[in-house]
Motif scaffolding. Structure first.
Motif, PDB file in Angstrom:
ATOM      1  N   THR A 151       0.853  -1.187   0.000  1.00  0.00           N
ATOM      2  CA  THR A 151       0.000   0.000   0.000  1.00  0.00           C
ATOM      3  C   THR A 151       0.890   1.238   0.000  1.00  0.00           C
ATOM      4  OG1 THR A 151      -1.717  -1.195   1.225  1.00  0.00           O
ATOM      5  CG2 THR A 151      -1.831   1.216   1.211  1.00  0.00           C
ATOM      6  N   ALA A 152       0.858   1.967  -1.102  1.00  0.00           N
ATOM      7  CA  ALA A 152       1.751   3.109  -1.284  1.00  0.00           C
ATOM      8  C   ALA A 152       0.982   4.418  -1.190  1.00  0.00           C
ATOM      9  CB  ALA A 152       2.454   3.020  -2.636  1.00  0.00           C
ATOM     10  N   ALA A 153       1.312   5.245  -0.207  1.00  0.00           N
ATOM     11  CA  ALA A 153       0.686   6.560  -0.098  1.00  0.00           C
ATOM     12  C   ALA A 153       1.085   7.414  -1.299  1.00  0.00           C
ATOM     13  CB  ALA A 153       1.110   7.238   1.196  1.00  0.00           C
ATOM     14  N   GLU A 154       0.111   8.116  -1.879  1.00  0.00           N
ATOM     15  CA  GLU A 154       0.395   8.915  -3.069  1.00  0.00           C
ATOM     16  C   GLU A 154       0.125  10.402  -2.893  1.00  0.00           C
ATOM     17  OE1 GLU A 154      -1.210   7.525  -6.722  1.00  0.00           O
ATOM     18  OE2 GLU A 154       0.159   5.800  -6.756  1.00  0.00           O
ATOM     19  N   ARG A 155      -0.815  10.748  -2.033  1.00  0.00           N
ATOM     20  CA  ARG A 155      -1.164  12.167  -1.906  1.00  0.00           C
ATOM     21  C   ARG A 155      -1.742  12.444  -0.533  1.00  0.00           C
ATOM     22  NH1 ARG A 155      -5.920  14.862  -2.876  1.00  0.00           N
ATOM     23  NH2 ARG A 155      -6.884  13.046  -3.908  1.00  0.00           N
ATOM     24  N   LEU A 156      -1.311  13.549   0.074  1.00  0.00           N
ATOM     25  CA  LEU A 156      -1.872  13.982   1.343  1.00  0.00           C
ATOM     26  C   LEU A 156      -3.165  14.756   1.095  1.00  0.00           C
ATOM     27  CD1 LEU A 156       1.432  15.201   3.017  1.00  0.00           C
ATOM     28  CD2 LEU A 156       0.140  13.147   3.638  1.00  0.00           C
ATOM     29  N   ILE A 157      -4.100  14.612   2.003  1.00  0.00           N
ATOM     30  CA  ILE A 157      -5.357  15.354   1.936  1.00  0.00           C
ATOM     31  C   ILE A 157      -5.266  16.533   2.897  1.00  0.00           C
ATOM     32  CG2 ILE A 157      -7.847  15.274   2.267  1.00  0.00           C
ATOM     33  CD1 ILE A 157      -7.690  12.238   1.783  1.00  0.00           C
ATOM     34  N   VAL A 158      -5.522  17.719   2.393  1.00  0.00           N
ATOM     35  CA  VAL A 158      -5.458  18.937   3.198  1.00  0.00           C
ATOM     36  C   VAL A 158      -6.831  19.596   3.184  1.00  0.00           C
ATOM     37  CG1 VAL A 158      -4.302  21.160   3.515  1.00  0.00           C
ATOM     38  CG2 VAL A 158      -3.026  19.216   2.563  1.00  0.00           C
ATOM     39  N   ASN A 159      -7.358  19.928   4.354  1.00  0.00           N
ATOM     40  CA  ASN A 159      -8.681  20.556   4.404  1.00  0.00           C
ATOM     41  C   ASN A 159      -8.585  22.071   4.180  1.00  0.00           C
ATOM     42  OD1 ASN A 159      -7.937  21.735   6.872  1.00  0.00           O
ATOM     43  ND2 ASN A 159      -8.971  20.166   8.094  1.00  0.00           N
ATOM     44  N   SER A 160      -9.725  22.733   4.215  1.00  0.00           N
ATOM     45  CA  SER A 160      -9.764  24.162   3.914  1.00  0.00           C
ATOM     46  C   SER A 160      -9.017  24.997   4.942  1.00  0.00           C
ATOM     47  CB  SER A 160     -11.221  24.642   3.823  1.00  0.00           C
ATOM     48  OG  SER A 160     -11.896  24.407   5.052  1.00  0.00           O
ATOM     49  N   GLY A 161      -8.782  24.417   6.125  1.00  0.00           N
ATOM     50  CA  GLY A 161      -8.024  25.122   7.152  1.00  0.00           C
ATOM     51  C   GLY A 161      -6.528  24.906   7.059  1.00  0.00           C
ATOM     52  N   GLY A 162      -6.091  24.185   6.019  1.00  0.00           N
ATOM     53  CA  GLY A 162      -4.665  23.930   5.848  1.00  0.00           C
ATOM     54  C   GLY A 162      -4.133  22.789   6.669  1.00  0.00           C
ATOM     55  N   GLU A 163      -5.036  22.004   7.285  1.00  0.00           N
ATOM     56  CA  GLU A 163      -4.612  20.877   8.117  1.00  0.00           C
ATOM     57  C   GLU A 163      -4.582  19.585   7.302  1.00  0.00           C
ATOM     58  OE1 GLU A 163      -6.522  22.055  12.393  1.00  0.00           O
ATOM     59  OE2 GLU A 163      -7.885  21.296  10.849  1.00  0.00           O
ATOM     60  N   VAL A 164      -3.580  18.751   7.538  1.00  0.00           N
ATOM     61  CA  VAL A 164      -3.541  17.427   6.919  1.00  0.00           C
ATOM     62  C   VAL A 164      -4.539  16.536   7.655  1.00  0.00           C
ATOM     63  CG1 VAL A 164      -2.119  15.382   6.502  1.00  0.00           C
ATOM     64  CG2 VAL A 164      -1.160  17.671   6.137  1.00  0.00           C
TER      65      VAL A 164
END
Length: 500
Positions: free
Chosen positions: A182-195
């Motif tokens: 399982t290879a992580a490909e992209r971080l998810i960032v919310n509208s507040g700039g938090e991962v």
């Protein structure tokens, strides 16, 4: 992006080497719902840690009181009551770290590495990790087995593979959540700039992991030829890789894409000495290292010496020697031994491919070394030994040196005059790159504005700033475990606070 599955957890740890495993164990200790993602298949799990010698650098004042109780007596190479361990005080550890980095190591992290080294080892033993001492570092002194100062005092039972399998065993006994391949490909960032999670690729398709904290522990870019060429320079895309093929810079790329600050020595790397016939990738799996060079002279294809083979013990020189070999014609060198020193070979030399001959001329010809240049080098080396009656002390800097050569050999210099002579062909072996991303003292990833990126932590090889130019054996595993524990505590605290 459409995903096949969505998983929710408190903390997701990306990368299942020593740093990620320690982080996952500590997250579990602290009561978090933690998920570990490992890019490799189960049989190759463990990242670069799997391919290490499993040694740990630890500061302590009394080895027999502070270290011996932490060792597994049944795994020791000598009887426990015959063993004496020389002290390695904190100030020495710190000064050595600063010296090998040419004063560039971040002082706060170097201090943390030193101060937390013994508590980290004690924590590992408490979790169930077993340790012994490196047999190759032991010397005889007054009839006892002595571990000299400045060496790495402890070694995981069954080396790097043993280390990661013990750590995985701890998690498996707790029924921890682990996803392989399982290879992580992209971080998810919310509208507040938090991962707040990530997207990962599995054999069945893409998944989304929603998490209150993400810990990146997936190593550097050493397994990526394009990045090696880009950051390390010409020829490094062709270097043999000692460790895992799965460290391809994914975590660094993901972090940089969302604004993480690059940090440390991006043009530097841990490059040691491996056999010319090593496989191109995961060379450590076949016993590729050639670290008995203290007792040889090392020459290039022209028969010329190019390095001080006796500058210091292996722990302080091996990680930079490969870079010097890479500068030689064909990127190739030969370790030349005579019969007086073969008893001091490390185990990897036994049965290894080499050239052997009763004369220096035949040795050079058979090995492909310029005969005339080589014979002159040996003659000049033998004549330059300052005091041939000085005691020869394997494993301890003994001051047996040459005078008037460029470069001189400053320890363990003995005449090359007793057949049979042996030549082992060696090249550089890349372990990991020193560059990474910037973190604060809580292992939070910092952005290019010097602000922490909420919800994102980095541990192990991923943070830059500790290693520059050179490396001390045992520092990397200790750094990984230390930062892994810190990140776990911070990530879990954040996750719990968000639940309130």
């Amino acid at each position: 992006m459409e995903v096949k599955k969505v998983i929710d957890c408190d903390v997701v740890v990306v990368g299942g080497g020593n740093a990620g495993l320690v982080a996952t164990i500590e997250c579990d200790n602290l009561g978090a719902d933690v998920l570990l993602l490992e890019k490799a298949p189960k049989e190759k799990r463990g990242g670069n840690s799997r391919f290490t010698g499993g040694v740990w650098r630890v500061a302590f004042d009394d080895g027999n009181k502070e270290i011996l109780p932490l060792l597994d007596a049944s795994a020791l190479p000598v009887p426990v009551d015959s063993l004496d361990i020389a002290p390695y005080p904190k100030d020495e550890f710190y000064s050595h770290a600063m010296r090998v980095s040419q004063g560039l190591s971040e002082k706060k992290w170097t201090e943390s590495l030193v101060d937390k080294s013994l508590p980290t080892l004690q924590w590992l033993v408490k979790q169930g990790v077993r340790f012994t001492v490196p047999a190759y570092s032991l010397v005889k002194r007054n009839g006892r087995n002595y571990l000299p100062p400045r060496t790495t005092a402890v070694e995981a039972v069954n080396l790097g593979e043993g280390l990661v399998e013990m750590e995985y065993g701890i998690l498996e006994s707790r029924r921890a959540n682990i996803l392989y391949e399982t290879a992580a490909e992209r971080l998810i960032v919310n509208s507040g700039g938090e991962v707040c999670g990530l997207i990962a690729r599995t054999n069945e398709g893409m998944i989304q992991v929603n998490a209150r904290s993400v810990i990146l522990a997936c190593g550097g870019f050493e397994g990526n030829p394009e990045m090696r060429r880009r950051y390390l320079g010409e020829g490094w895309d062709l270097a043999k890789l000692r460790g895992t093929r799965y460290n391809t810079g994914d975590g660094l790329r993901m972090a940089l894409e969302i604004g993480a600050a690059p940090f440390g020595h991006w043009g530097g790397c841990h490059a040691s000495v491996v056999s010319e016939d090593s496989p191109q990738v995961e060379a450590e799996a076949v016993g590729c290292i050639r670290y008995s060079y203290l007792y040889c002279i090392m020459v290039n294809v022209n028969g010329e010496r190019f390095i001080n083979e006796g500058e210091d013990i292996v722990s302080y020189t091996y990680a930079k020697t490969g870079r010097e070999i890479a500068k030689q014609p064909q990127g190739l060198a030969f370790q030349i031994f005579d019969a007086k020193v073969t008893e001091y070979f490390m185990p990897e030399y036994q049965g290894a491919i080499h050239v052997e001959s009763s004369t220096l001329e035949e040795l050079a010809e058979d090995a492909g070394i310029d005969v005339k240049g080589f014979v002159k080098t040996v003659k000049d080396f033998n004549a330059a030994i300052e005091d041939d009656d000085r005691p020869f002390l394997p494993g301890i800097c003994d001051g047996r040196r040459t005078v008037g050569l460029d470069p001189d050999k400053t320890n363990w210099a003995r005449k090359i005059d007793t057949p049979p002579f042996q030549a082992f062909a060696v090249v550089r072996g890349l372990t990991f790159a020193y560059g990474g991303i910037k973190i604060d003292d809580k292992t939070r990833v910092m952005d290019t504005r010097e602000k922490p990126i909420a919800g994102l932590y980095a541990v192990g090889e991923m943070p830059g700033g500790l290693f520059y130019h050179n490396y001390m054996a045992g520092s990397g595993l200790m750094k990984g475990a230390m930062t892994g524990r810190i990140a776990a505590a911070e990530a879990v605290a954040r996750a719990k606070a968000m639940k309130k």
